[in-house]
Design a protein around this motif. Structure first.
Motif, PDB file in Angstrom:
ATOM      1  N   ALA A  67      35.619  53.782 -59.353  1.00  0.00           N
ATOM      2  CA  ALA A  67      37.049  53.885 -59.079  1.00  0.00           C
ATOM      3  C   ALA A  67      37.454  53.188 -57.788  1.00  0.00           C
ATOM      4  CB  ALA A  67      37.463  55.361 -59.010  1.00  0.00           C
ATOM      5  N   ALA A  68      36.479  52.824 -56.951  1.00  0.00           N
ATOM      6  CA  ALA A  68      36.782  52.165 -55.679  1.00  0.00           C
ATOM      7  C   ALA A  68      36.856  50.648 -55.795  1.00  0.00           C
ATOM      8  CB  ALA A  68      35.729  52.543 -54.637  1.00  0.00           C
ATOM      9  N   ARG A  69      36.609  50.113 -56.991  1.00  0.00           N
ATOM     10  CA  ARG A  69      36.604  48.655 -57.138  1.00  0.00           C
ATOM     11  C   ARG A  69      37.921  48.009 -56.714  1.00  0.00           C
ATOM     12  NH1 ARG A  69      33.986  44.438 -59.138  1.00  0.00           N
ATOM     13  NH2 ARG A  69      32.196  45.741 -59.664  1.00  0.00           N
ATOM     14  N   PRO A  70      39.104  48.548 -57.087  1.00  0.00           N
ATOM     15  CA  PRO A  70      40.346  47.905 -56.625  1.00  0.00           C
ATOM     16  C   PRO A  70      40.427  47.806 -55.102  1.00  0.00           C
ATOM     17  CG  PRO A  70      40.817  49.417 -58.412  1.00  0.00           C
ATOM     18  CD  PRO A  70      39.393  49.654 -58.028  1.00  0.00           C
ATOM     19  N   LEU A  75      39.991  44.517 -50.213  1.00  0.00           N
ATOM     20  CA  LEU A  75      39.379  44.254 -48.918  1.00  0.00           C
ATOM     21  C   LEU A  75      38.767  42.863 -48.865  1.00  0.00           C
ATOM     22  CD1 LEU A  75      38.419  45.064 -46.122  1.00  0.00           C
ATOM     23  CD2 LEU A  75      36.477  46.250 -47.193  1.00  0.00           C
ATOM     24  N   LEU A  76      38.106  42.439 -49.931  1.00  0.00           N
ATOM     25  CA  LEU A  76      37.521  41.100 -49.959  1.00  0.00           C
ATOM     26  C   LEU A  76      38.600  40.046 -49.777  1.00  0.00           C
ATOM     27  CD1 LEU A  76      35.277  39.059 -50.360  1.00  0.00           C
ATOM     28  CD2 LEU A  76      35.505  39.372 -52.840  1.00  0.00           C
ATOM     29  N   GLU A  77      39.718  40.184 -50.463  1.00  0.00           N
ATOM     30  CA  GLU A  77      40.789  39.186 -50.325  1.00  0.00           C
ATOM     31  C   GLU A  77      41.369  39.188 -48.919  1.00  0.00           C
ATOM     32  OE1 GLU A  77      41.264  36.921 -52.568  1.00  0.00           O
ATOM     33  OE2 GLU A  77      39.772  37.914 -53.850  1.00  0.00           O
ATOM     34  N   LEU A  78      41.485  40.370 -48.314  1.00  0.00           N
ATOM     35  CA  LEU A  78      41.984  40.454 -46.944  1.00  0.00           C
ATOM     36  C   LEU A  78      41.053  39.742 -45.983  1.00  0.00           C
ATOM     37  CD1 LEU A  78      43.907  41.595 -44.770  1.00  0.00           C
ATOM     38  CD2 LEU A  78      42.532  43.703 -44.805  1.00  0.00           C
ATOM     39  N   VAL A  79      39.744  39.997 -46.114  1.00  0.00           N
ATOM     40  CA  VAL A  79      38.771  39.381 -45.223  1.00  0.00           C
ATOM     41  C   VAL A  79      38.727  37.869 -45.427  1.00  0.00           C
ATOM     42  CG1 VAL A  79      36.293  39.198 -44.733  1.00  0.00           C
ATOM     43  CG2 VAL A  79      37.378  41.451 -44.944  1.00  0.00           C
ATOM     44  N   LEU A  80      38.754  37.427 -46.674  1.00  0.00           N
ATOM     45  CA  LEU A  80      38.765  35.986 -46.931  1.00  0.00           C
ATOM     46  C   LEU A  80      39.969  35.326 -46.284  1.00  0.00           C
ATOM     47  CD1 LEU A  80      37.662  35.867 -50.686  1.00  0.00           C
ATOM     48  CD2 LEU A  80      36.416  34.883 -48.746  1.00  0.00           C
ATOM     49  N   GLY A  81      41.122  35.966 -46.346  1.00  0.00           N
ATOM     50  CA  GLY A  81      42.322  35.413 -45.742  1.00  0.00           C
ATOM     51  C   GLY A  81      42.237  35.311 -44.233  1.00  0.00           C
ATOM     52  N   LEU A  82      41.413  36.165 -43.620  1.00  0.00           N
ATOM     53  CA  LEU A  82      41.279  36.152 -42.170  1.00  0.00           C
ATOM     54  C   LEU A  82      40.181  35.211 -41.681  1.00  0.00           C
ATOM     55  CD1 LEU A  82      41.647  39.978 -41.450  1.00  0.00           C
ATOM     56  CD2 LEU A  82      43.305  38.200 -40.895  1.00  0.00           C
ATOM     57  N   GLY A 175      47.653  58.683 -40.832  1.00  0.00           N
ATOM     58  CA  GLY A 175      48.704  57.964 -40.129  1.00  0.00           C
ATOM     59  C   GLY A 175      48.467  56.486 -39.906  1.00  0.00           C
ATOM     60  N   VAL A 176      47.294  55.962 -40.272  1.00  0.00           N
ATOM     61  CA  VAL A 176      47.026  54.530 -40.080  1.00  0.00           C
ATOM     62  C   VAL A 176      48.030  53.709 -40.888  1.00  0.00           C
ATOM     63  CG1 VAL A 176      45.348  52.662 -40.345  1.00  0.00           C
ATOM     64  CG2 VAL A 176      44.573  54.948 -39.702  1.00  0.00           C
ATOM     65  N   ARG A 177      48.638  52.718 -40.240  1.00  0.00           N
ATOM     66  CA  ARG A 177      49.676  51.928 -40.888  1.00  0.00           C
ATOM     67  C   ARG A 177      49.190  50.528 -41.192  1.00  0.00           C
ATOM     68  NH1 ARG A 177      54.590  52.747 -36.794  1.00  0.00           N
ATOM     69  NH2 ARG A 177      55.653  51.395 -38.311  1.00  0.00           N
ATOM     70  N   VAL A 178      49.710  49.962 -42.272  1.00  0.00           N
ATOM     71  CA  VAL A 178      49.346  48.597 -42.683  1.00  0.00           C
ATOM     72  C   VAL A 178      49.696  47.618 -41.566  1.00  0.00           C
ATOM     73  CG1 VAL A 178      49.809  46.743 -44.324  1.00  0.00           C
ATOM     74  CG2 VAL A 178      49.646  49.112 -45.124  1.00  0.00           C
ATOM     75  N   LEU A 226      44.652  49.362 -46.091  1.00  0.00           N
ATOM     76  CA  LEU A 226      44.892  48.358 -47.121  1.00  0.00           C
ATOM     77  C   LEU A 226      46.262  48.596 -47.742  1.00  0.00           C
ATOM     78  CD1 LEU A 226      41.399  48.210 -48.873  1.00  0.00           C
ATOM     79  CD2 LEU A 226      42.288  46.754 -47.040  1.00  0.00           C
ATOM     80  N   GLU A 227      47.005  47.520 -47.948  1.00  0.00           N
ATOM     81  CA  GLU A 227      48.405  47.641 -48.343  1.00  0.00           C
ATOM     82  C   GLU A 227      48.586  48.147 -49.771  1.00  0.00           C
ATOM     83  OE1 GLU A 227      52.516  44.962 -48.294  1.00  0.00           O
ATOM     84  OE2 GLU A 227      50.585  44.018 -47.892  1.00  0.00           O
ATOM     85  N   LYS A 228      47.815  47.622 -50.721  1.00  0.00           N
ATOM     86  CA  LYS A 228      48.042  47.946 -52.133  1.00  0.00           C
ATOM     87  C   LYS A 228      47.400  49.273 -52.533  1.00  0.00           C
ATOM     88  CE  LYS A 228      48.393  43.078 -53.478  1.00  0.00           C
ATOM     89  NZ  LYS A 228      47.778  41.977 -54.281  1.00  0.00           N
ATOM     90  N   THR A 229      46.119  49.426 -52.261  1.00  0.00           N
ATOM     91  CA  THR A 229      45.415  50.635 -52.688  1.00  0.00           C
ATOM     92  C   THR A 229      45.599  51.792 -51.714  1.00  0.00           C
ATOM     93  OG1 THR A 229      43.389  49.904 -51.586  1.00  0.00           O
ATOM     94  CG2 THR A 229      43.671  49.295 -53.909  1.00  0.00           C
ATOM     95  N   ARG A 230      46.058  51.500 -50.500  1.00  0.00           N
ATOM     96  CA  ARG A 230      46.278  52.494 -49.449  1.00  0.00           C
ATOM     97  C   ARG A 230      44.965  53.082 -48.929  1.00  0.00           C
ATOM     98  NH1 ARG A 230      50.613  51.449 -47.200  1.00  0.00           N
ATOM     99  NH2 ARG A 230      50.685  53.569 -46.311  1.00  0.00           N
TER     100      ARG A 230
END
Length: 256
Positions: A67-70, A75-82, A175-178, A226-230
């Motif tokens: 269930a954690a795959r999304p 996270l992979l896409e976020l890291v690749l973008g950075l 409380g962690v924010r995107v 993470l923005e989408k999965t929270r």
């Protein structure tokens, strides 16, 4: 589980903060998203070790609930973008190693892209639970003992982590924010510099004699939403320094 001869650990000679500065638990500070992932002087050596661990000990350093795959994919896409914006199916690291981008195996790819270990925690009822993780450099804990467990259990048996601290940390995760990560650090003295030190909660960590020898191990720990999965990502950048290097930087171990 087979043993892995990892050889000498790549050490840092400098740390970009004072790990002996006292801060009340949980010691959280704000962080610029652009400063989240770090590539330091030990990058090549640490990444070579990560490559070996992923290849030879994946069962010890990688774990993911289906269930954690999304969240892992996000996270992979976020890291690749950075770290590799615009990269195709191959990322060439700063040490010249080509890393295939395998989106079917997001954790394996993440482990080979950055120095940080990455733990994904998702809200299950009232608590955040570790649902996926890349943990190549554990500091005296084992992934198989902490995976799938909530925050209060993950920190067992840390003496200072009582019910009051646990409630504060849970509120912190809520409380962690995107785009507005947080960070803290810790410090421990070890008798040896090995980065990969899995140890059961039932084992005691050998400690050097105070003020003599040993190696400082400090983790720069960050929380990223993470923005989408929270999901919340708990990242760990590990510094290991010989005592002589600590003193050469002008840091004061304060008798530890």
């Amino acid at each position: 589980m087979k043993e892995l001869d990892i050889g000498s650990a790549p050490l840092q000679s400098h740390i970009p903060y004072d790990p002996f500065a006292e801060r009340p638990l949980p010691g959280i500070q704000p962080l610029d998203m652009a400063a989240w992932l770090i590539r330091d002087e030990a990058f090549a050596g640490q990444m070579a070790l990560r490559d070996r661990l992923v290849a030879e000990r994946p069962e010890a350093v990688l774990a993911m609930e289906p269930a954690a795959r999304p969240a892992a994919e996000e996270l992979l896409e976020l890291v690749l973008g950075l770290v590799a914006p615009g990269a195709g199916e191959i990322v060439t690291r700063a040490d010249g190693v080509d890393v295939p981008v395998n989106r079917a195996r997001p954790l394996q790819t993440l482990a080979r892209l950055v120095q940080e270990d990455l733990c994904i925690l998702e809200k299950r009822g009232d608590e955040h639970v570790m649902t996926a993780a890349v943990l190549c450099f554990p500091a005296s804990w084992r992934l198989d003992e902490k995976f799938g467990r909530p925050l209060i259990d993950i920190h067992e048996p840390v003496t200072a982590y009582d019910a009051g601290i646990a409630a504060r940390v849970q509120r912190l995760f809520d409380g962690v924010r995107v785009g507005m990560p947080l960070w803290r650090f810790n410090r421990l003295w070890y008798v040896d510099p090995d980065l990969h030190q899995p140890r059961s909660i039932h084992e005691r960590r050998p400690k050097p004699e105070p003020g003599r020898g040993g190696y400082l191990r400090s983790e720069r720990q960050c929380l990223v939403r993470l923005e989408k999965t929270r999901a919340v990502v708990f990242s760990i950048h590990t510094y290991v320094m010989a005592r002589a290097a600590v003193l050469a930087q002008g840091l004061d171990p304060k008798g530890s």
